[in-house]
Design a protein around this motif. Sequence first.
Motif, PDB file in Angstrom:
ATOM      1  N   LEU A  97     -17.592  17.512  25.329  1.00  0.00           N
ATOM      2  CA  LEU A  97     -17.564  16.118  25.773  1.00  0.00           C
ATOM      3  C   LEU A  97     -17.817  15.178  24.592  1.00  0.00           C
ATOM      4  N   TYR A  98     -18.766  15.550  23.755  1.00  0.00           N
ATOM      5  CA  TYR A  98     -19.108  14.723  22.599  1.00  0.00           C
ATOM      6  C   TYR A  98     -17.896  14.559  21.667  1.00  0.00           C
ATOM      7  N   LEU A  99     -17.185  15.656  21.422  1.00  0.00           N
ATOM      8  CA  LEU A  99     -15.989  15.574  20.576  1.00  0.00           C
ATOM      9  C   LEU A  99     -14.919  14.679  21.205  1.00  0.00           C
ATOM     10  N   HIS A 100     -14.790  14.750  22.505  1.00  0.00           N
ATOM     11  CA  HIS A 100     -13.828  13.911  23.210  1.00  0.00           C
ATOM     12  C   HIS A 100     -14.217  12.434  23.086  1.00  0.00           C
ATOM     13  N   LEU A 101     -15.509  12.162  23.227  1.00  0.00           N
ATOM     14  CA  LEU A 101     -15.979  10.775  23.106  1.00  0.00           C
ATOM     15  C   LEU A 101     -15.786  10.230  21.690  1.00  0.00           C
ATOM     16  N   ILE A 102     -15.987  11.065  20.697  1.00  0.00           N
ATOM     17  CA  ILE A 102     -15.746  10.633  19.314  1.00  0.00           C
ATOM     18  C   ILE A 102     -14.272  10.281  19.139  1.00  0.00           C
ATOM     19  N   ALA A 103     -13.382  11.105  19.688  1.00  0.00           N
ATOM     20  CA  ALA A 103     -11.941  10.823  19.594  1.00  0.00           C
ATOM     21  C   ALA A 103     -11.611   9.505  20.299  1.00  0.00           C
ATOM     22  N   LEU A 104     -12.203   9.285  21.468  1.00  0.00           N
ATOM     23  CA  LEU A 104     -11.988   8.014  22.180  1.00  0.00           C
ATOM     24  C   LEU A 104     -12.501   6.825  21.356  1.00  0.00           C
ATOM     25  N   ASN A 106     -12.796   6.655  18.100  1.00  0.00           N
ATOM     26  CA  ASN A 106     -11.920   6.449  16.940  1.00  0.00           C
ATOM     27  C   ASN A 106     -10.621   5.759  17.317  1.00  0.00           C
ATOM     28  N   ILE A 107     -10.008   6.190  18.400  1.00  0.00           N
ATOM     29  CA  ILE A 107      -8.737   5.568  18.786  1.00  0.00           C
ATOM     30  C   ILE A 107      -8.972   4.121  19.238  1.00  0.00           C
ATOM     31  N   THR A 108     -10.125   3.873  19.857  1.00  0.00           N
ATOM     32  CA  THR A 108     -10.447   2.508  20.302  1.00  0.00           C
ATOM     33  C   THR A 108     -10.685   1.597  19.102  1.00  0.00           C
ATOM     34  N   GLN A 109     -11.394   2.095  18.097  1.00  0.00           N
ATOM     35  CA  GLN A 109     -11.667   1.295  16.896  1.00  0.00           C
ATOM     36  C   GLN A 109     -10.382   0.921  16.171  1.00  0.00           C
ATOM     37  N   ASP A 110      -9.450   1.860  16.091  1.00  0.00           N
ATOM     38  CA  ASP A 110      -8.221   1.646  15.329  1.00  0.00           C
ATOM     39  C   ASP A 110      -7.098   0.996  16.140  1.00  0.00           C
ATOM     40  N   PHE A 111      -7.307   0.792  17.418  1.00  0.00           N
ATOM     41  CA  PHE A 111      -6.265   0.282  18.298  1.00  0.00           C
ATOM     42  C   PHE A 111      -6.005  -1.209  18.029  1.00  0.00           C
ATOM     43  N   GLU A 112      -4.733  -1.575  17.891  1.00  0.00           N
ATOM     44  CA  GLU A 112      -4.394  -2.977  17.625  1.00  0.00           C
ATOM     45  C   GLU A 112      -3.259  -3.483  18.505  1.00  0.00           C
ATOM     46  N   ASP A 113      -2.794  -2.689  19.408  1.00  0.00           N
ATOM     47  CA  ASP A 113      -1.657  -3.069  20.251  1.00  0.00           C
ATOM     48  C   ASP A 113      -2.127  -3.687  21.565  1.00  0.00           C
ATOM     49  N   TYR A 114      -2.908  -4.768  21.468  1.00  0.00           N
ATOM     50  CA  TYR A 114      -3.499  -5.407  22.641  1.00  0.00           C
ATOM     51  C   TYR A 114      -2.476  -6.208  23.424  1.00  0.00           C
ATOM     52  N   ARG A 115      -2.745  -6.414  24.704  1.00  0.00           N
ATOM     53  CA  ARG A 115      -1.937  -7.297  25.543  1.00  0.00           C
ATOM     54  C   ARG A 115      -2.203  -8.733  25.134  1.00  0.00           C
ATOM     55  N   LEU A 116      -1.234  -9.581  25.308  1.00  0.00           N
ATOM     56  CA  LEU A 116      -1.350 -10.964  24.854  1.00  0.00           C
ATOM     57  C   LEU A 116      -1.610 -11.938  26.008  1.00  0.00           C
ATOM     58  N   ASP A 117      -2.250 -11.561  27.073  1.00  0.00           N
ATOM     59  CA  ASP A 117      -2.494 -12.504  28.156  1.00  0.00           C
ATOM     60  C   ASP A 117      -3.870 -13.050  28.187  1.00  0.00           C
TER      61      ASP A 117
END
Length: 117
Positions: A97-104, A106-117
């Motif tokens: 679970l901890y490894l899965h949370l770290i992956a989540l 990391n992807i959340t930190q690097d995510f830049e494709d936000y909705r524009l509303d």
Amino acid sequence: MVMESKLRSFQVENLAKYAKFREIQQSRNKKIGQRLNELIDKEVKEADPQFKELTAIRSKDAPDIIVPNPFVLDQFHSLPKWEEYLRTLTKKQHGELYLHLIALKNITQDFEDYRLD
């Protein structure tokens, strides 16, 4: 935990014997599934007298442990529920679970494709 599995189909090798089996069970006021469960229990006990079920006995209606969704609550309410859930995990499950949370994370930190509303 009560584990239920519905046997959808199986290959009957001799229809005449199966029909007789059904007739016998009906005369004993037993359902076929009930009798098959008895036969499975008997077979397991004969083959392995030391066999012990590791599942706790509980009602069929009791809910399974449900993974809480911390995102539907605010932090004040989600953290205690999450901590309670963590107490149900083994060390191995916790590590996975901890490894899965770290992956989540990391992807959340690097995510830049936000909705524009």
